[in-house]
Design an enzyme around this catalytic site. Structure first.
Site, PDB file in Angstrom:
ATOM      1  N   ASP A 246     -77.528  33.322 -27.564  1.00 38.02           N
ATOM      2  CA  ASP A 246     -78.263  32.083 -27.276  1.00 38.02           C
ATOM      3  C   ASP A 246     -77.421  30.839 -27.597  1.00 38.02           C
ATOM      4  O   ASP A 246     -77.455  30.305 -28.704  1.00 38.02           O
ATOM      5  CB  ASP A 246     -79.593  32.021 -28.033  1.00 38.02           C
ATOM      6  CG  ASP A 246     -80.547  31.014 -27.384  1.00 38.02           C
ATOM      7  OD1 ASP A 246     -80.064  30.140 -26.653  1.00 38.02           O
ATOM      8  OD2 ASP A 246     -81.765  31.120 -27.612  1.00 38.02           O
TER       9      ASP A 246
ATOM     10  N   LYS B 185     -79.529  31.331 -36.900  1.00 38.56           N
ATOM     11  CA  LYS B 185     -80.730  31.856 -37.557  1.00 38.56           C
ATOM     12  C   LYS B 185     -80.764  33.353 -37.280  1.00 38.56           C
ATOM     13  O   LYS B 185     -80.119  33.832 -36.332  1.00 38.56           O
ATOM     14  CB  LYS B 185     -82.005  31.177 -37.023  1.00 38.56           C
ATOM     15  CG  LYS B 185     -82.190  31.253 -35.514  1.00 38.56           C
ATOM     16  CD  LYS B 185     -83.400  30.428 -35.063  1.00 38.56           C
ATOM     17  CE  LYS B 185     -83.472  30.348 -33.536  1.00 38.56           C
ATOM     18  NZ  LYS B 185     -84.576  29.488 -33.086  1.00 38.56           N
TER      19      LYS B 185
ATOM     20  N   ASN C 237     -81.138  34.796 -33.741  1.00 34.73           N
ATOM     21  CA  ASN C 237     -80.037  34.701 -32.777  1.00 34.73           C
ATOM     22  C   ASN C 237     -78.861  35.603 -33.131  1.00 34.73           C
ATOM     23  O   ASN C 237     -77.751  35.403 -32.655  1.00 34.73           O
ATOM     24  CB  ASN C 237     -79.562  33.250 -32.649  1.00 34.73           C
ATOM     25  CG  ASN C 237     -80.525  32.407 -31.842  1.00 34.73           C
ATOM     26  OD1 ASN C 237     -81.384  32.931 -31.132  1.00 34.73           O
ATOM     27  ND2 ASN C 237     -80.408  31.097 -31.949  1.00 34.73           N
TER      28      ASN C 237
ATOM     29  N   THR D 140     -83.057  24.527 -35.120  1.00 34.35           N
ATOM     30  CA  THR D 140     -84.347  25.044 -35.582  1.00 34.35           C
ATOM     31  C   THR D 140     -84.683  24.313 -36.878  1.00 34.35           C
ATOM     32  O   THR D 140     -83.816  24.201 -37.756  1.00 34.35           O
ATOM     33  CB  THR D 140     -84.252  26.570 -35.797  1.00 34.35           C
ATOM     34  OG1 THR D 140     -83.936  27.181 -34.533  1.00 34.35           O
ATOM     35  CG2 THR D 140     -85.551  27.143 -36.332  1.00 34.35           C
TER      36      THR D 140
END
Length: 661
Positions: A493, A477, A480, A512
């Site tokens: 991450d 995403k 990140n 997510t």
């Protein structure tokens, strides 16, 4: 033509106005939600979600049958109808629905009793059989429920707090199933199918000596087909490119000695037998008739085109029997790791000075820090041990450390060293002062094709590195993706990353909500292709400013995802080639996604949308980035938002699970 130009102008005007509105919102945000510097986010950063890790081996090895609860046929039918009427549950396979119905247990309730309480943790799915209930959220009545309604389904995906309350208006009866039982039912279906297919494949002389990673992929792409009694599966003299294994039933083999003679019965084949195997090596001139026997026959079917597309040429893979899943750390990476350990060997936690907070997340925060006597700055990720244990994420954290410590790619943030004390775990990371790609996207509204292509290219390079080691990332995403001083982005991450090997699957629900693939939601088991799905979602979000699948709560988002990418209206600003690539990445069936084939991510790189893109320039970092961050000094954190101080002091955790951290 004039009308199209007018529509394009209006689309661009809407985009600019939305971008301006976002900026005004960030200025007009109430002070309570703004950071110390007054800068705030119009769109909230999304937090990843993860269920408790599940062991596929434990489920597969478990001989203990699931507990089934007796119920009459009327109750069974009511539960089944409620499941098929639910947007999420209707996606279950027929065998899974039957198991869920059998495993649901009875529960009586009284008037005014809370079945579900808002903001409390939950782990059960319910089906109402008798009585009436009221649904409320923050004191507001959302609606009423009567018999035949399924509810609470988010809680069977992962541990979460309830988003609304359900209170009984009358006494009554419902049926319930807990998360662990539900997940076991879902996992067993996929595990049993794969095990069955593998058993059949290992019985085939032509395939039995192939590396497990190849067999697992064949087990994935093989299809089950039913042939009616008397139906010709193969006709003598026809050209064929399909291979068959009998799963159930019988096949009669007949043969003509010449073109004028009648077919003569040769033999009968039963479960486990196979025919047409020469088709996998080349076009096969069929030498006999294969006819479905009494009651029909179910076959596992594999055609040569699919075999070559997904696996490769059979002669080539038989010669190359090296199993990639056993690959270790390469010498260059090993040398890099030793040098890194030497450089930071003497750095202690007390040597670090905090300059500013760069970000906050579910487990802790990330600080910009300096080491005493060093002009450079680093990012210090601080994780609350108590929270990790509470959410049962110990395995994920240990996996994150191992993967990042062993990674050596210019497109992945480097982990230099780790520390720990009674309350926290600490990760000393390479800092990227260009800020989050998410922040830039928020402020700009959306990116053009060229900018999106550059950053998707960076992600593909990171994935190429991870996937070559059998690592699935699972949390792509814009939040990140961090920009370094040259405007290149790096993946950060790795809390959800996992080394699964090649051809293998993993089962934990994580990611997510807007980015999770359908097979993760349905707990079918997922592999590296879950990252191809998220790549398509990232493309869409960078080009438009919003992900294609988004609901008012996670469950609504998952239900929209399960309806598929074909239900999404693409805005005109997404070009034809970008549209085509997103659709190919976001196929519901992982096997159909671009990237799943034997070429892997290289097939994505060869797509028309990337025509003319300078991959060598990207890898050598000679390509000019579309965004040039302004960084005045190693302590300049102006490209990050401001965050309030963290007043929550967690309790000590002395359980010792982190001894190897």
């Amino acid at each position: 033509m004039a009308l199209e130009q007018e529509l394009r102008r209006k689309d661009e005007l809407i985009r600019r106005l939305e971008s301006e509105l976002d900026k005004y919102r960030s200025v007009l945000q109430p002070p309570a939600s703004a950071g110390p510097g007054g800068r705030s986010r119009a769109r909230n950063q999304r937090q990843g979600i993860s269920a408790e890790p599940q062991s596929a081996k434990q489920v597969a090895d478990s001989s203990k049958p699931l507990q089934r609860h007796p119920k009459n046929s009327r109750s069974k039918e009511l539960i089944k109808e409620a499941i098929l009427d639910n947007d999420f549950l209707k996606n279950l396979e027929a065998s899974q629905v039957r198991e869920v119905v059998e495993c649901m247990c009875e529960r009586m309730f009284k008037r005014d009793e809370y079945i579900i309480k808002e903001k409390e943790p939950g782990s059960h799915l319910y089906v109402l059989e008798e009585g009436k209930c009221q649904v409320t959220k923050e004191g507001t009545v959302l609606g009423h429920m009567g018999p035949g309604k399924a509810f609470g389904e988010l809680a069977i995906l992962y541990n979460c707090t309830r988003t609304a309350s359900v209170r009984a208006q009358t006494s009554g009866k419902l049926w319930a199933i807990d998360r662990q039982t539900f997940q076991t039912i879902m996992m067993k279906t996929g595990l049993m199918r794969t095990a069955e297919h593998m058993e059949f494949l290992r019985s085939v002389n032509l395939l039995k000596d192939l590396a497990e990673s190849y067999l697992l992929k064949i087990a994935d792409v093989i299809e089950e087909t039913f042939y009616e009694e008397g139906e010709y599966i193969i006709r003598q003299g026809a050209r064929g490119d399909t291979f068959f294994i009998i799963k159930s039933g019988n096949v009669d083999i007949t043969q003509r000695t010449n073109v004028h003679s009648d077919p003569v019965h040769v033999r009968n084949l039963s479960k486990g037998a196979y025919f047409g195997e020469k088709a996998l090596k080349g076009e096969d001139l069929r030498t006999a008739n294969c006819i479905a026997g009494k009651g029909g026959v179910t076959c596992l079917v594999l055609d040569r085109e699919a075999f070559v597309q997904f696996i490769g040429n059979l002669d080539d893979i038989q010669r190359d029997q090296y199993d990639d899943s056993q690959r270790g750390v390469d010498p260059q990476t090993a040398s890099h790791l030793r040098a890194q350990q030497d450089e930071f060997a003497n750095v202690r936690l007390e040597d670090l000075t905090v300059v500013k907070t760069l970000g906050i997340g579910g487990f802790g925060r990330v600080e910009l820090v300096q080491v005493a006597g060093d002009k450079r700055t680093f990012a210090l990720k601080t994780l609350k041990k108590h929270h990790i244990v509470e959410t049962r994420q110990q395995d994920h954290i240990m996996s994150e450390k191992k993967i990042m410590m062993e990674s050596n790619s210019p497109f992945i943030v480097r982990l230099h060293k780790t520390f720990k004390d009674k309350k926290y775990l600490y990760m000393l990371l390479e800092v990227c002062l260009g800020g989050e790609l998410w922040t830039i996207l928020r402020d700009r509204g959306s990116f053009d094709d060229s900018t999106t292509r550059f950053y998707v290219g960076c992600v593909i390079e990171a994935f190429q590195y991870l996937h070559s080691k059998g690592i699935v990332y699972r949390d792509l995403k814009p939040e990140n993706l961090l920009l370094d001083g040259h405007g290149y982005c790096k993946l950060v991450d790795f809390g959800f990353a996992k080394k699964i090997g090649f051809g293998r699957k993993t089962w934990t629900f994580c990611g997510t909500p807007e980015y999770v693939a359908p097979e993760i939601i349905l707990n079918k088991g997922h592999d590296l292709s879950a990252d191809y799905w998220s790549l398509g979602i990232l493309m869409y979000e960078l080009l438009t400013g919003s992900p294609p699948f988004s609901g008012t709560d996670p469950m609504k988002t998952y239900n929209i995802i399960l309806k598929g990418i074909d239900m999404i209206d693409f805005p005109r600003k997404i070009t034809r080639n970008a549209h085509a690539l997103i659709k190919k990445l976001c196929r519901d069936n992982p096997v159909e996604r671009l990237g799943y084939q034997k070429g892997g991510l290289k097939d994505i790189m060869k797509h028309k949308w990337f025509d003319g893109f300078n991959w060598d320039g990207l890898r050598s970092r000679k390509l000019n980035s579309p965004i040039a961050p302004k960084i005045k000094s190693p302590v300049d954190a102006s490209n990050f938002d401001d965050y309030p101080a963290d007043d929550d002091i967690p309790p000590d955790d002395m359980t010792g699970w982190d001894k190897d951290f």
